[in-house]
Scaffold this motif. Structure first.
Motif, short mmCIF file in Angstrom:
data_model
loop_
_atom_site.label_atom_id
_atom_site.label_comp_id
_atom_site.label_asym_id
_atom_site.label_seq_id
_atom_site.Cartn_x
_atom_site.Cartn_y
_atom_site.Cartn_z
N ASN A 194 123.84 -31.27 7.71
CA ASN A 194 124.54 -30.97 8.95
C ASN A 194 125.81 -30.16 8.70
O ASN A 194 126.24 -30.01 7.56
N GLN A 195 126.43 -29.69 9.77
CA GLN A 195 127.57 -28.75 9.67
C GLN A 195 128.72 -29.30 8.83
O GLN A 195 129.31 -28.59 8.04
N THR A 196 129.02 -30.58 9.00
CA THR A 196 130.19 -31.13 8.30
C THR A 196 129.85 -31.57 6.88
O THR A 196 130.72 -31.98 6.12
N GLY A 197 128.58 -31.51 6.52
CA GLY A 197 128.18 -31.88 5.16
C GLY A 197 128.25 -33.37 4.91
O GLY A 197 128.51 -33.81 3.81
N THR A 198 128.04 -34.17 5.98
CA THR A 198 128.12 -35.62 5.78
C THR A 198 126.76 -36.30 5.82
O THR A 198 126.62 -37.43 5.38
N SER A 199 125.74 -35.61 6.37
CA SER A 199 124.41 -36.24 6.34
C SER A 199 123.39 -35.25 5.81
O SER A 199 123.49 -34.04 6.03
N LEU A 200 122.41 -35.80 5.11
CA LEU A 200 121.42 -34.97 4.43
C LEU A 200 120.03 -35.44 4.81
O LEU A 200 119.74 -36.64 4.74
N TYR A 201 119.19 -34.52 5.27
CA TYR A 201 117.80 -34.86 5.52
C TYR A 201 116.99 -34.24 4.39
O TYR A 201 117.11 -33.05 4.11
N TYR A 202 116.20 -35.05 3.71
CA TYR A 202 115.44 -34.51 2.58
C TYR A 202 114.00 -34.98 2.64
O TYR A 202 113.73 -36.17 2.66
N GLN A 203 113.09 -34.03 2.69
CA GLN A 203 111.68 -34.37 2.66
C GLN A 203 111.12 -33.81 1.37
O GLN A 203 111.06 -32.60 1.18
N PRO A 204 110.74 -34.69 0.42
CA PRO A 204 110.37 -34.19 -0.91
C PRO A 204 109.07 -33.41 -0.89
O PRO A 204 108.18 -33.66 -0.08
N GLY A 205 108.99 -32.44 -1.77
CA GLY A 205 107.76 -31.67 -1.93
C GLY A 205 107.06 -32.10 -3.21
O GLY A 205 107.39 -33.14 -3.79
#
Length: 330
Positions: A24-35
């Motif tokens: 997200n814009q503020t760099g506080t949450s990360l969404y990660y879907q592994p490949g």
């Protein structure tokens, strides 16, 4: 999100295929879907605010399960005061991988250049073969210590620094053991990175192939007081003795790697005797439980039972029978 975390996410993106990453814009949450873990020949410039060891630790966990054998060149800081250095991982993590059946010509960590903080400039090559399955291990008797090896390195300072560290470390260790050999590694010119510094990495090896390690590094240029090489050598030797006292079959740096490889083994019982669990390892066990629904049986062994050092923990688990489906079958 800090720069070294961003750099780490880029690295994970490089070794996988089809990962989805959103920040997200503020760099506080990360969404990660592994490949898929893809591997292959890669290179990556690590952020100099953490050492290469920070990135390498994760790669050691993932490398055996790639589709293609991993060959990666990492650039940045090789030795700092926060993360395990490339020397320690080379001396301890590689023999540990071999115990689980991950071995061969292509398993190596090669230090091409050293880079000290704050500017880095080091470079290493890490290569690891892929395996379809891991072997279960029974590793419960660490055995007596037979020899001590080590490296004293100096970059952009007088080569005499390394000799002074060796002298003082030997002063402590020779009381216990005659078989001590500490290499001095003085890198010159382009292979010495961009910042001055020196440090030492020591490993104690037992008759049963257990390897325990300790290391110390001088303060980065412009930070903190200057460290005397004599003090550093002496303190590093004491740290090694401390690690020997903690004991176990795997040193505290690699506890979590050993537990992960046990978890991913065949549906068979694995046992490892460890020294006191580090806070990192305890948190890691919680992650193993939430990801793999696996619980370890933990038995404490008092020093009286073992006749040596601090309290030990016997960790037992049955592997989940993980097999590497993306490995190309030849």
């Amino acid at each position: 999100l800090l720069d070294f975390e961003a750099s780490f996410i880029r690295l994970i993106d490089k070794v996988t295929n089809g990962s989805r990453i959103e920040i997200n814009q503020t760099g506080t949450s990360l969404y990660y879907q592994p490949g898929l873990l893809y591997g292959g020949s890669l290179e990556h410039d690590c952020s100099p605010s953490r050492s290469i060891g920070y990135y390498l630790e994760s790669l050691l966990c993932l490398a055996p399960f790639m589709k293609h054998p991993l060959k990666i060149v990492l650039r940045g800081v090789t030795n700092d005061q926060v993360d395990p250095s490339v020397d320690v991982l080379k001396a301890t993590a590689l023999p540990l991988l071999k115990k689980f059946g991950i071995d061969g010509e292509s398993l190596e960590i090669k230090i091409n250049r050293r880079g000290m903080p704050p500017k880095g400039g080091g470079e290493i090559l890490f290569s690891c073969p892929v395996r379809k399955v891991l072997q279960p291990v029974q590793f419960t008797d660490p055995g007596k210590i037979k020899r001590i090896r080590g490296t004293a390195y100096s970059v952009r300072v007088s080569p005499q620094m390394a000799n002074r560290m060796v002298e003082s470390a030997r002063g402590v260790l020779n009381k216990f053991l005659p078989d001590i050999y500490i290499y001095t590694d003085h890198m010159k010119g382009a292979s010495s990175g961009k910042s001055p510094g020196f440090g030492m990495c020591l490993t104690a090896e037992t008759i049963n192939g257990t390897i325990l390690s300790a290391e110390l590094v001088s303060n980065p240029q412009g930070q903190g007081a200057a460290v005397l090489p004599e003090e550093l050598g002496q303190n590093c030797a004491k740290l090694l003795l401390e690690e020997v006292y903690r004991g176990g079959c795997v040193d505290s740096t690699n506890q979590s790697l050993a537990l992960l490889l046990m978890t991913l083994g065949q549906r068979d019982v694995s046992k490892v005797l460890l020294g006191p669990l580090s806070p990192y390892t305890i948190e890691f066990l919680r992650h193993l439980r939430s990801f793999f629904q696996i619980m370890f049986k933990i038995e404490t062994k008092t020093p009286e039972e073992e006749h040596m050092g601090g309290e030990k923990v016997l960790m037992t688990c049955v592997g989940i029978g993980f097999s590497n489906l993306s490995k190309t079958i030849r």
